[in-house]
Design an enzyme around this catalytic site. Structure first.
Site, PDB file in Angstrom:
ATOM      1  N   SER A 189       4.525   3.537  -3.205  1.00 35.40           N
ATOM      2  CA  SER A 189       5.893   2.871  -3.083  1.00 35.40           C
ATOM      3  C   SER A 189       6.565   3.063  -1.812  1.00 35.40           C
ATOM      4  O   SER A 189       7.454   2.539  -1.060  1.00 35.40           O
ATOM      5  CB  SER A 189       6.835   3.114  -4.068  1.00 35.40           C
ATOM      6  OG  SER A 189       6.819   4.520  -4.404  1.00 35.40           O
TER       7      SER A 189
ATOM      8  N   ASP B 125      -1.263   8.619  -4.816  1.00 34.57           N
ATOM      9  CA  ASP B 125      -1.684   7.365  -5.099  1.00 34.57           C
ATOM     10  C   ASP B 125      -2.782   6.921  -4.189  1.00 34.57           C
ATOM     11  O   ASP B 125      -2.858   7.106  -3.113  1.00 34.57           O
ATOM     12  CB  ASP B 125      -0.556   6.268  -4.938  1.00 34.57           C
ATOM     13  CG  ASP B 125       0.019   5.331  -5.945  1.00 34.57           C
ATOM     14  OD1 ASP B 125      -0.796   5.229  -6.897  1.00 34.57           O
ATOM     15  OD2 ASP B 125       0.933   4.676  -5.615  1.00 34.57           O
TER      16      ASP B 125
ATOM     17  N   GLU C 147      -4.643   2.152  -9.864  1.00 31.03           N
ATOM     18  CA  GLU C 147      -4.053   0.915 -10.622  1.00 31.03           C
ATOM     19  C   GLU C 147      -5.253   0.209 -11.462  1.00 31.03           C
ATOM     20  O   GLU C 147      -6.147  -0.037 -10.596  1.00 31.03           O
ATOM     21  CB  GLU C 147      -3.281   0.063  -9.946  1.00 31.03           C
ATOM     22  CG  GLU C 147      -1.921   0.529  -9.211  1.00 31.03           C
ATOM     23  CD  GLU C 147      -1.227  -0.418  -8.411  1.00 31.03           C
ATOM     24  OE1 GLU C 147      -1.600  -1.673  -8.361  1.00 31.03           O
ATOM     25  OE2 GLU C 147       0.047   0.195  -7.865  1.00 31.03           O
TER      26      GLU C 147
ATOM     27  N   GLU D 279       3.631   0.821 -16.521  1.00 31.44           N
ATOM     28  CA  GLU D 279       4.621   0.224 -15.720  1.00 31.44           C
ATOM     29  C   GLU D 279       5.101  -1.318 -16.238  1.00 31.44           C
ATOM     30  O   GLU D 279       4.276  -2.110 -16.487  1.00 31.44           O
ATOM     31  CB  GLU D 279       4.342   0.064 -14.181  1.00 31.44           C
ATOM     32  CG  GLU D 279       5.276  -0.469 -13.514  1.00 31.44           C
ATOM     33  CD  GLU D 279       5.197  -0.636 -11.970  1.00 31.44           C
ATOM     34  OE1 GLU D 279       4.197   0.316 -11.601  1.00 31.44           O
ATOM     35  OE2 GLU D 279       5.989  -0.996 -11.176  1.00 31.44           O
TER      36      GLU D 279
HETATM   37  O1  KIV Z   1       4.034   4.015  -6.136  1.00 34.20           O
HETATM   38  C1  KIV Z   1       4.750   4.372  -6.720  1.00 34.20           C
HETATM   39  O2  KIV Z   1       5.836   4.680  -6.801  1.00 34.20           O
HETATM   40  C2  KIV Z   1       4.542   3.691  -8.212  1.00 34.20           C
HETATM   41  C3  KIV Z   1       5.370   3.850  -9.320  1.00 34.20           C
HETATM   42  C4  KIV Z   1       5.024   3.201 -10.608  1.00 34.20           C
HETATM   43  C5  KIV Z   1       6.286   5.106  -9.855  1.00 34.20           C
HETATM   44  O3  KIV Z   1       3.212   3.795  -8.600  1.00 34.20           O
END
Ligand code: KIV
Length: 279
Positions: free
Chosen positions: A57, A95, A126, A193
């Site tokens: 994000s 992430d 994801e 999510e």
């Molecule tokens: O990158 C992000 O902020 C997310 C949200 C779902 C918290 O993956």
């Protein structure tokens, strides 16, 4: 209120994946919040956030892009390393950005970078379906993994927008199956999510690994928010599931007070409330 993650000197105990699994078993909520730099990381940890999450994000809230798609593995390694530099006892999750885990070998290389150069202790990625074999390979090589089902923002162009996922019976069943397969493949955590609260509850009760919800109701084992939403400084549309905790402060007005209010609200099961939840 019990403070399971604090020692007798009131400092946070070291948080590991096992700590989070024990908290799930004990019915105690833990708190996750996104963070992309050292100064905020220190504030979050002081405020009692158990999992510091460097999310992609950052592409939207830090870099000003419209989606998370432009974020690269170099960006993620860099921002994760800023958080790692000051992290003490919280768990650091990072992430895997768009296309960085498109096959098991590529995923292993990029997860290694997040852990070795960035200092991440767990990586998040994801997707269900084919992503499960990627999770399996990472787990086999000792990489802790958080799966991410429901709305997957990296697929926004394919989805045609940001929408609640799993409302139809068949889609709900597919998500439940993917969640179980993710756990069987060796995932340690699962983020949900924009999922109807009842489906997130079923998934949370079915799995032994902890779930982290965002727009997934109050029955997940923990909650995550984007820090800039919590501080009320996000540009553009503010999602229904988010809450500006600065705006609601009475008494001390500070960033740390807002994060503390979020931590308390999650632990006392007051956030998310009905208005932050999808049916
Ligand atoms: O990158 C992000 O902020 C997310 C949200 C779902 C918290 O993956």
């Amino acid at each position: 209120m019990s403070k399971p993650t604090y020692g007798s000197d009131n400092s946070m105990q070291t948080i590991t994946i096992n700590t989070l699994k024990k908290m799930k078993q004990a019915g105690e909520k833990f708190v996750v919040l996104t963070v992309y730099d050292a100064s905020f990381a220190a504030v979050l940890e002081n405020a009692g956030v158990e999992v510091l999450f460097t999310g992609d994000s950052l592409g939207m809230v830090v870099q000003g892009h419209e989606t998370t798609v432009p974020v690269t593995i170099d960006h993620m390694v860099y921002h994760t390393s800023l958080v790692a530099r000051v992290r003490n006892n919280a768990l650091l999750m990072s992430d895997m950005p768009f296309m960085s885990f498109s096959d098991p070998g590529r995923a292993l290389d990029n997860a290694s970078r997040l852990m070795q150069e960035g200092g991440a202790q767990i990586v998040k990625l994801e997707g269900g379906g084919d992503t499960i074999r990627v999770v399996e390979n990472l787990a086999k090589h000792g990489v802790p993994v958080c799966g991410h089902l429901g709305l997957q923002p990296q697929s926004v162009h394919k989805l045609g927008g940001y929408r609640v996922q799993g409302r139809e019976k068949e889609a709900a069943q597919t998500m439940l199956n993917d969640a179980k397969a993710m756990q069987d493949a060796g995932a340690d955590l699962l983020l949900l999510e924009c999922v109807p609260a009842s489906l997130a509850k079923t998934i949370t009760e079915t799995l032994s690994i902890p779930t982290i919800g965002i727009g997934a109701g109050r029955d997940c084992d923990s909650q995550v928010l984007v820090l800039y939403d919590l501080l009320g400084i996000s540009m553009g549309h503010r999602p229904k599931f988010s809450k500006d905790f600065i705006a609601d402060l009475t008494g001390e007005i500070s960033i740390e007070a807002a994060v503390r209010a979020y931590v308390q609200a999650v632990k006392q099961k007051q956030f998310p409330a009905d208005q932050h939840t999808f049916e």
